[in-house]
Design a protein around this motif. Structure first.
Motif, PDB file in Angstrom:
ATOM      1  N   THR A 373       0.837  -1.195   0.000  1.00  0.00           N
ATOM      2  CA  THR A 373       0.000   0.000   0.000  1.00  0.00           C
ATOM      3  C   THR A 373       0.876   1.251   0.000  1.00  0.00           C
ATOM      4  O   THR A 373       2.113   1.164   0.085  1.00  0.00           O
ATOM      5  N   ILE A 374       0.216   2.403  -0.061  1.00  0.00           N
ATOM      6  CA  ILE A 374       0.938   3.678   0.007  1.00  0.00           C
ATOM      7  C   ILE A 374       1.716   3.788   1.312  1.00  0.00           C
ATOM      8  O   ILE A 374       2.845   4.278   1.350  1.00  0.00           O
ATOM      9  N   THR A 375       1.130   3.336   2.416  1.00  0.00           N
ATOM     10  CA  THR A 375       1.829   3.377   3.700  1.00  0.00           C
ATOM     11  C   THR A 375       3.099   2.520   3.660  1.00  0.00           C
ATOM     12  O   THR A 375       4.151   2.923   4.183  1.00  0.00           O
ATOM     13  N   ASP A 376       3.023   1.371   3.038  1.00  0.00           N
ATOM     14  CA  ASP A 376       4.213   0.526   2.911  1.00  0.00           C
ATOM     15  C   ASP A 376       5.302   1.233   2.108  1.00  0.00           C
ATOM     16  O   ASP A 376       6.491   1.168   2.457  1.00  0.00           O
ATOM     17  N   CYS A 377       4.927   1.923   1.029  1.00  0.00           N
ATOM     18  CA  CYS A 377       5.911   2.653   0.228  1.00  0.00           C
ATOM     19  C   CYS A 377       6.553   3.780   1.022  1.00  0.00           C
ATOM     20  O   CYS A 377       7.773   4.009   0.939  1.00  0.00           O
ATOM     21  N   ASN A 378       5.757   4.505   1.805  1.00  0.00           N
ATOM     22  CA  ASN A 378       6.309   5.569   2.640  1.00  0.00           C
ATOM     23  C   ASN A 378       7.276   5.023   3.681  1.00  0.00           C
ATOM     24  O   ASN A 378       8.304   5.636   3.988  1.00  0.00           O
ATOM     25  N   LEU A 379       6.957   3.853   4.229  1.00  0.00           N
ATOM     26  CA  LEU A 379       7.837   3.236   5.210  1.00  0.00           C
ATOM     27  C   LEU A 379       9.146   2.778   4.563  1.00  0.00           C
ATOM     28  O   LEU A 379      10.239   2.972   5.120  1.00  0.00           O
ATOM     29  N   VAL A 380       9.055   2.210   3.378  1.00  0.00           N
ATOM     30  CA  VAL A 380      10.242   1.756   2.659  1.00  0.00           C
ATOM     31  C   VAL A 380      11.203   2.905   2.388  1.00  0.00           C
ATOM     32  O   VAL A 380      12.429   2.766   2.494  1.00  0.00           O
ATOM     33  N   LEU A 381      10.671   4.084   2.073  1.00  0.00           N
ATOM     34  CA  LEU A 381      11.502   5.236   1.729  1.00  0.00           C
ATOM     35  C   LEU A 381      11.979   6.004   2.955  1.00  0.00           C
ATOM     36  O   LEU A 381      12.656   7.028   2.813  1.00  0.00           O
TER      37      LEU A 381
END
Length: 684
Positions: A373-381
């Motif tokens: 999800t978008i939250t996962d992408c924000n966490l990855v970055l």
């Protein structure tokens, strides 16, 4: 000390904000409970309160809209004039996809076999063409009883001009079927145009038993917690209404959830003397955009529910169910923190509109989610703290997010992990910019002259990047951004909207004055029922008008004064609004047709509801975190609590981390704290 409490239910979290008479604020976030939203509210209140008295409970809910979207409304029947049972099918012939041969309109909320007819006919002037046949009413009653109908909508031809027949049908149903809920069109929308009036009445009937049951359950949970304070609901138009009124007329609260944040933005804009604001509210499921000009929210006279995302070409309507009721003009898209990132059948990346919601939630929540999800992408970055959200209450599993983004996005596309995650965020931002353009550019406004007010749990993460793309120079992140909609409830006023159709091509001051006086009295009576004395009431008057020959109207503010003064000022006021909306005005002397009147009766609070200042929150945050930016790659980025940000601008990259949200200041931007406690981000 007695508290006023605002409660906003989102797709992922339920937000609670309490404010004391001295202006101190207390907040709490808890997971939403979609199976029974009142349970999540009770859990949050138990954690928020420590024995204080409660003066008022204000609530924004998505129960009405979710009921329609999920098709879980009451078994509903429609009683209408003979020959008009198919109005719900014919609709207004508006097609949202002009060249899509596979598009099908949504099914009517009332199946055809339950669209019942009575023999009667009223003319547009209110005179009776065909008397009401009692035998046809009796036949309808027997059919409704046999079919186990729970709710009935009554909408007869031209009842806005003369409601006598509707009243007679309603009286007969109440006497014969006292347990069946009734929605009567002249009580809900006494206006011309058959389909909008029928659709609005049917929507009210469809959701009424569900909303009533929800409010009954919520009231019981409040009493179990010892809370006997009045319960008020946010309406779609941005005003508050008592729970009893909301239960009887739930069509007014169908879009109550998104409205509260815009109301709070209008109050904040007035305090900050910001004449032009675009509101950007990004939560866990959707992102919403609205407009505030000169301290006033932009409103619309109609909306559609169940049409999917509300963005793009706003004139291409027809995909949902029409609600011809005043509402805050919002554009909404399916892009939130829980929006699922995927590749379609052709291998193209897509974001949303499907969301992981609160259960199971993003992959990093560790609750069984498998799609990134978008939250996962924000966490990855590196933008989010792996230690967790909501003060650590929601732990985040960065390793799980890394694997999900790699397996579902980066590897299939053959991209580095960082570029794949960042690309998904850019794609989500592009979707959200459609919503911002829909309320600004498509309304004749130049976004470069506005500031962007960003809130919601994810709004501050995306705001600076979106503003840079649109040419907006300033981003404002208010205190408690992740709970700002709940806070906005505490700033709203009690409002009652009353409308009447009044088609008038030639000046008739007497008819205008009579109609206006009736609307003003209706608003005054409603405010008196809510306990507002005459010195704490105000009224705003508007007209719906058009050039003769046009098929749609514009709302025009009316000046104070009597009918002759209003009629004299109307042509120029309408021409000015037409020029602002459409970019042109007709030559002088072009006749203007008055189509209706509206009055907003507003209760004035005893004390100002917005505190002079909200102290910036303090929190324990890591001093630095590695974050990835397109311009610089992986960068050691300072992390601050809001209280650690000074009034002197500080250059990005920078992360402002709070209990309820995270604000991202990218390279090339600067951030500072203003006197009210807002984070102001200035872009080059």
């Amino acid at each position: 000390m007695s508290l006023r409490i605002g409660i906003d239910i989102g797709g992922t979290f339920t937000d609670l904000v309490a404010i004391a008479p001295d202006g101190t604020v207390r907040t709490h976030k808890t997971a939403s409970t979609p199976h029974d939203y009142s349970q999540g509210i009770a859990t949050g209140l138990a954690a928020l309160l420590t024995g204080e008295a409660v003066a008022e409970v204000l609530h924004a809910t998505t129960v009405g809209s979710n009921t329609i979207l999920e098709g879980k409304g009451a078994r509903t029947a429609l009683i209408t004039t003979a020959g008009f049972r198919d109005v719900l099918e014919i609709r207004d012939l508006r097609m949202p996809r002009l060249y899509d041969m596979h598009w099908t309109k949504p099914p009517a909320l009332v199946e055809r076999r339950l669209r019942l007819e009575v023999s009667e006919k009223t003319r547009p002037d209110g005179s009776i063409a065909v008397p009401l046949d009692p035998a046809s009413i009796a036949a309808c009653i027997e059919r409704i009883r046999a079919e186990g109908v729970q709710s009935v909508a009554i909408c007869l031809l031209h009842s806005y001009a003369n409601p006598a027949h509707e009243r007679a049908v309603a009286d007969a149903l109440r006497a014969a079927l006292p347990d069946v809920a009734l929605s009567v069109s002249h009580e809900i929308l006494p206006e011309i145009k058959e389909y909008p009036r029928t659709s609005t009445t049917v929507v009210n009937a469809y959701v009424q038993p569900v909303v009533r049951a929800y409010l009954t359950a919520l009231s019981a949970r409040l009493r179990a917690l010892g809370i006997t304070a009045p319960l008020h609901l946010m309406q779609s138009n941005g005003g508050l209404a008592a729970a009893g009124h909301a239960a009887a007329f739930p069509a007014h609260i169908v879009e109550s959830g998104p409205a509260a944040g815009v109301v709070g933005a209008a109050a904040l804009a007035a305090r900050l003397q910001e004449d032009r604001l675009i509101t950007f509210d990004m939560g866990g499921t959707t992102a919403k955009a609205g407009l505030v000009e000169d301290g006033h929210v932009l409103r619309t006279e109609a909306m559609e529910v169940g049409a999917g995302v509300m963005a793009g070409a706003r004139l291409l309507v027809g995909a949902g169910y029409m609600l011809k009721l005043p509402a805050i003009d919002l554009a909404e898209v399916g892009a939130g923190g829980g929006s699922i990132c995927r590749l379609d059948a052709a291998g193209a990346p897509k974001v949303g509109p499907h969301s992981a919601g609160a259960d199971p939630g993003p992959v990093c929540y560790g609750r069984g989610g498998t799609e990134p999800t978008i939250t996962d992408c924000n966490l990855v970055l590196g933008y989010l703290d792996p230690a967790g959200l909501a003060g650590g209450a929601v732990k985040l599993d960065r390793e799980a997010a890394l694997h999900a983004v790699t397996d579902h996005i980066a590897a299939p596309l053959g991209l580095p992990l960082e570029q794949a995650a960042h690309g998904m965020l850019r794609l989500a931002a592009a979707t959200m910019m459609r919503a911002i353009r829909a309320v600004s550019v498509e309304r004749g406004r130049d976004v470069r002259g506005f500031s962007l007010l960003a809130f919601g749990g994810n709004g501050p993460l995306f705001a600076a990047g979106i503003a840079a793309e649109l040419g907006i120079r300033r981003v404002i992140v208010p205190p408690m951004p992740g709970l700002f909609s709940a806070f906005g409830l505490l700033l709203a006023d009690t409002e009652h909207h009353a409308t009447r159709s009044l088609r008038m091509r030639t000046a008739d001051p007497a008819a205008l004055q009579t109609a206006l006086d009736a609307l003003l009295q209706e608003g005054a009576d409603r405010l008196a029922e809510d306990g507002f004395p005459p010195d704490r009431r105000s009224a705003t008057r508007t007209a719906r008008a058009r050039y003769v020959g046009q098929s749609s109207e514009l709302s025009v503010p009316l000046p104070d004064g009597d009918a002759p003064a209003i009629l004299a000022a109307l042509p120029e006021a309408f021409a000015a609004e037409h020029a602002r909306t459409y970019g042109f005005r007709a030559p002088p002397g072009e006749p203007v047709e008055l189509m209706g009147l509206s009055v907003i009766a507003r209760g004035i609070p005893e004390h100002p509801r917005l505190p002079a200042r909200i102290p910036p929150a303090t929190a324990t945050v890591p001093p630095c975190r590695r974050a990835w930016f397109e311009a610089t790659g992986w960068t050691d980025t300072p992390v601050l609590a809001r209280a650690g940000l000074a009034t002197t601008p500080r250059q990005g990259p920078l992360i402002v981390q709070e209990y309820d949200a995270t604000c991202l200041v990218p390279p090339g931007a600067s951030a500072a704290l203003d006197a009210f406690g807002n984070v102001r981000i200035e872009l080059q």
